[in-house]
Design an enzyme around this catalytic site. Structure first.
Site, PDB file in Angstrom:
ATOM      1  N   ASP A   1       0.870  -1.177   0.000  1.00  0.00           N
ATOM      2  CA  ASP A   1       0.000   0.000   0.000  1.00  0.00           C
ATOM      3  C   ASP A   1       0.910   1.232   0.000  1.00  0.00           C
ATOM      4  OD1 ASP A   1      -3.279   0.189   1.415  1.00  0.00           O
ATOM      5  OD2 ASP A   1      -2.191   1.822   0.417  1.00  0.00           O
TER       6      ASP A   1
ATOM      7  N   ASP B   1      -2.776   4.873  -2.509  1.00  0.00           N
ATOM      8  CA  ASP B   1      -3.766   5.537  -1.686  1.00  0.00           C
ATOM      9  C   ASP B   1      -4.107   6.917  -2.246  1.00  0.00           C
ATOM     10  OD1 ASP B   1      -4.113   7.161   1.353  1.00  0.00           O
ATOM     11  OD2 ASP B   1      -5.234   5.327   0.902  1.00  0.00           O
TER      12      ASP B   1
ATOM     13  N   GLU C   1      -6.264   4.275  -6.092  1.00  0.00           N
ATOM     14  CA  GLU C   1      -7.549   4.563  -5.435  1.00  0.00           C
ATOM     15  C   GLU C   1      -7.975   5.946  -5.915  1.00  0.00           C
ATOM     16  OE1 GLU C   1      -9.541   4.976  -0.958  1.00  0.00           O
ATOM     17  OE2 GLU C   1      -7.536   5.763  -1.380  1.00  0.00           O
TER      18      GLU C   1
ATOM     19  N   HIS D   1     -11.253  -2.016   3.389  1.00  0.00           N
ATOM     20  CA  HIS D   1     -11.115  -1.675   4.819  1.00  0.00           C
ATOM     21  C   HIS D   1     -11.811  -0.369   5.176  1.00  0.00           C
ATOM     22  CE1 HIS D   1      -8.239   0.590   2.605  1.00  0.00           C
ATOM     23  NE2 HIS D   1      -8.073   1.388   3.628  1.00  0.00           N
ATOM     24  N   ASP D   2     -12.371   0.329   4.163  1.00  0.00           N
ATOM     25  CA  ASP D   2     -13.096   1.591   4.393  1.00  0.00           C
ATOM     26  C   ASP D   2     -14.606   1.429   4.250  1.00  0.00           C
ATOM     27  OD1 ASP D   2     -10.616   3.527   2.538  1.00  0.00           O
ATOM     28  OD2 ASP D   2     -10.756   3.097   4.685  1.00  0.00           O
TER      29      ASP D   2
HETATM   30  O1  TEU Z   1      -9.258   6.360   1.702  1.00  0.00           O
HETATM   31  C1  TEU Z   1      -9.695   7.536   1.080  1.00  0.00           C
HETATM   32  C2  TEU Z   1     -11.054   7.955   1.602  1.00  0.00           C
HETATM   33  O2  TEU Z   1     -11.599   8.928   1.219  1.00  0.00           O
HETATM   34  C3  TEU Z   1     -11.615   7.180   2.680  1.00  0.00           C
HETATM   35  O3  TEU Z   1     -10.754   7.443   3.662  1.00  0.00           O
HETATM   36  C4  TEU Z   1     -12.853   7.608   3.318  1.00  0.00           C
HETATM   37  O4  TEU Z   1     -13.018   6.803   4.383  1.00  0.00           O
HETATM   38  C5  TEU Z   1     -14.066   7.471   2.589  1.00  0.00           C
HETATM   39  O5  TEU Z   1     -15.083   8.036   3.334  1.00  0.00           O
HETATM   40  C6  TEU Z   1     -14.332   6.036   2.349  1.00  0.00           C
HETATM   41  O6  TEU Z   1     -15.514   5.656   2.873  1.00  0.00           O
HETATM   42  C7  TEU Z   1      -7.862   6.125   1.746  1.00  0.00           C
HETATM   43  C8  TEU Z   1      -7.628   4.875   2.587  1.00  0.00           C
HETATM   44  O7  TEU Z   1      -8.259   3.792   1.970  1.00  0.00           O
HETATM   45  C9  TEU Z   1      -8.188   5.156   3.954  1.00  0.00           C
HETATM   46  O8  TEU Z   1      -8.155   4.020   4.785  1.00  0.00           O
HETATM   47  C10 TEU Z   1      -7.393   6.282   4.580  1.00  0.00           C
HETATM   48  O9  TEU Z   1      -7.990   6.630   5.786  1.00  0.00           O
HETATM   49  C11 TEU Z   1      -7.373   7.502   3.655  1.00  0.00           C
HETATM   50  O10 TEU Z   1      -7.130   7.194   2.296  1.00  0.00           O
HETATM   51  C12 TEU Z   1      -6.248   8.423   4.065  1.00  0.00           C
HETATM   52  O11 TEU Z   1      -5.015   7.782   3.837  1.00  0.00           O
END
Ligand code: TEU
Length: 542
Positions: free
Chosen positions: A98, A199, A241, A315-316
């Protein structure tokens, strides 16, 4: 299009903090992943996307990195990491790292130095601005609530953070910053990793003064430079992403002729159950008709000028079986439905840990049970805006990220076999029923459905290369599509509703062979007169 290994790969995402603990501290770690490699080989996956394992103060669970060339203490050592790369390779599994380089941790030496003063050589590694009328430079907001600017008393300036205050954004306009990123990427490529998940990569071309964050003017120049300077020399998978991607933008990233990335994660389908122009917490029921149109669009829009990623979970995101399926009566059927529907589409599928055994959301009753910074900040901000605790807890139970982060459920023993200690986040109480050991032992389980889908993809070029055709003349709750390849046609049917559905598409005739189904007594399909039971799904050869 030149065939690439990742075009018929299936990627498994591991969230290390919640996968397997090996030392009893209640936190998953690298030796825990090593212990479960045979399980992943049994599933048949080709690569592991490893959420961040680097040194981090964990303000955002590792997405705030303080040292890109060292391993988070709780997760283990670099020797463990090297062993994981080697042992995975021995099982034909590649490790996808990542890459979190839109921002660093505020404990990263670059920011510690930058904060020392305006003349510090690292100052321009970040984005600093003077106050405007004694206040924030502009109205940019953080994804984690509040303004995206934090005031630094010492220098009298603000620094930009599109996520938490402890995740200052890097200044990619600064060539020295880009050089640092290329060097750390080459460090990991030389270690033999299989690629990178990048990311929020669509943010690195931002123009803060114009309040442009996503898809900035120089973004693709930076990615072409990145490709030339790092992974372009390797046969690896790179997936960006990109929350703001449309099919046209996705082609800019993934058209092989452009020398950027393999593919992107687009989120158009993921945004369908939130109110237009509002946040994910502003819920609305899933419009199934739109879901079909959006996925069909992505299946056909990229053509030979791009490549799709396929996913429901990460994971989000909340667990799909709870979000758009039924994690009660039709738990097994709906979990399998989402697998069959997605894995027979064109693109590279991603399985998020626990999805292959049907793990569900894990509701909470009080904000004190929430670990995730995004939900905690939202709760605090919206409470001040007058929202009720009930509706906010409801929104968190529907969309909160902790739903995806409860420990992996390995068996029915204490803490689901995740840890001998106290888990950092409580195990979902349904682990006695939903766990890998039970799923492996039951030939009709969700696990074996995923295993069969992965085998179908490996053994049938149609799944990888076949053209996609959406069948429109069906009830809204029914998703029916065809895949065509070298004179062969498969039909994939799925009833996304709790009610039975009747389908008449006589031109498809009667099926020749059943490939997979989530109701054991399904033997064939006659599209002259087809009745689909609640959450029924199958694939047949026509
Ligand atoms: O995620 C980007 C992002 O916008 C998400 O964090 C956010 O949660 C959105 O509401 C998704 O439902 C990436 C990573 O995947 C996330 O885990 C990190 O928190 C974020 O970037 C910052 O690095």
């Amino acid at each position: 299009m030149e065939q690439k290994w990742w075009q018929n790969a299936v990627v498994y995402q591991v969230y290390p903090r919640s996968f397997q603990d090996s030392d009893g501290d209640g936190i998953g770690d690298l030796r825990g992943i090593l212990r479960r490699l045979d399980y992943l080989q049994e599933l048949g996956i080709t690569a592991i996307w490893l959420s961040p394992v680097y040194k981090s103060p964990n303000d955002d669970n590792g997405y705030d990195i303080s040292d890109y060339r060292d391993i988070m203490t709780e997760f283990g050592t670099m020797a463990d990491m090297d062993e994981l790369i080697t042992e995975a390779k021995a099982r034909d599994i590649r490790i996808i790292m990542d890459l979190v380089v839109n921002h660093t941790s505020d404990e990263h030496p670059w920011f510690v130095e930058a904060r020392k003063g305006k003349d510090n050589p690292y100052r321009e590694y970040y984005v600093w601005r003077d106050p405007v009328n004694g206040d924030v430079p502009n109205s940019l907001r953080s994804t984690f609530s509040g303004p995206a600017w934090e005031y630094d008393e010492a220098s009298g300036q603000y620094y930009l953070h599109l996520f938490s205050k402890r995740q200052p954004d890097l200044n990619w306009e600064n060539e020295a910053v880009r050089r640092e990123v290329w060097d750390l990427m080459n460090y990991w490529l030389e270690k033999g990793v299989g690629g990178f998940r990048m990311d929020v990569i669509d943010l690195v071309g931002k123009i803060p003064d114009k309040e442009i964050t996503g898809n900035g003017p120089k973004l693709h120049d930076y990615l072409q430079e990145m490709n030339r300077e790092t992974f372009g020399k390797y046969d690896v998978l790179t997936v960006g992403e990109t929350w703001g991607a449309t099919p046209e933008i996705a082609k800019l990233y993934s058209d092989p002729k452009r020398g950027e990335l393999s593919m992107v994660f687009q989120f158009e389908h993921i945004l369908l159950d939130q109110q237009e122009g509002k946040d994910k917490w502003d819920l609305k029921p899933l419009p199934i008709g739109e879901l079909k149109q959006v996925l069909a669009k992505w299946q056909t829009a990229l053509g030979n000028e791009g490549w799709n990623s396929l996913f429901w979970n990460n994971h989000d995101l909340p667990r799909i079986v709870s979000r758009w399926g039924d994690d009660g009566i039709y738990h097994r059927e709906s979990a399998k439905l989402f697998a069959i529907l997605l894995h027979l589409m064109k693109g590279t599928p991603y399985i998020y840990q626990g999805e292959e055994i049907g793990m569900t959301n894990s509701p909470i009753r009080d904000i004190s049970e929430v670990q995730d910074i995004e939900a905690r900040n939202m709760y605090r901000e919206r409470l001040e805006q007058g929202y009720s605790q009930e509706e906010l807890i409801g929104a968190i139970n529907a969309k909160g990220r902790d739903n995806a982060r409860t420990p992996m459920q390995w068996d029915g023993s204490e803490n689901a076999g995740f840890t001998a200690g106290t888990p950092w986040l409580p195990v979902n109480p349904n682990f006695k029923k939903i766990n890998a050991e039970a799923s492996l032992a039951d030939p009709d389980s969700i696990f074996h459905c995923y295993r069969k889908l992965i085998r179908l993809r490996k053994e049938n070029p149609l799944v990888v290369w076949g053209d996609f055709e959406l069948i429109e003349e069906v009830p809204e709750q029914v998703f029916l599509y065809l895949r065509h390849y070298e004179g062969e046609t498969w039909a994939v049917a799925a009833n996304l509703g709790q009610a039975a559905a009747a389908v008449q598409v006589p031109r498809l005739g009667k099926s020749r062979e059943l490939l997979i189904a989530n109701y054991a007594d399904r033997e064939f399909a006659d599209f002259e007169e087809l009745s689909l039971r609640p959450y029924e799904a199958f694939a047949v050869k026509l």
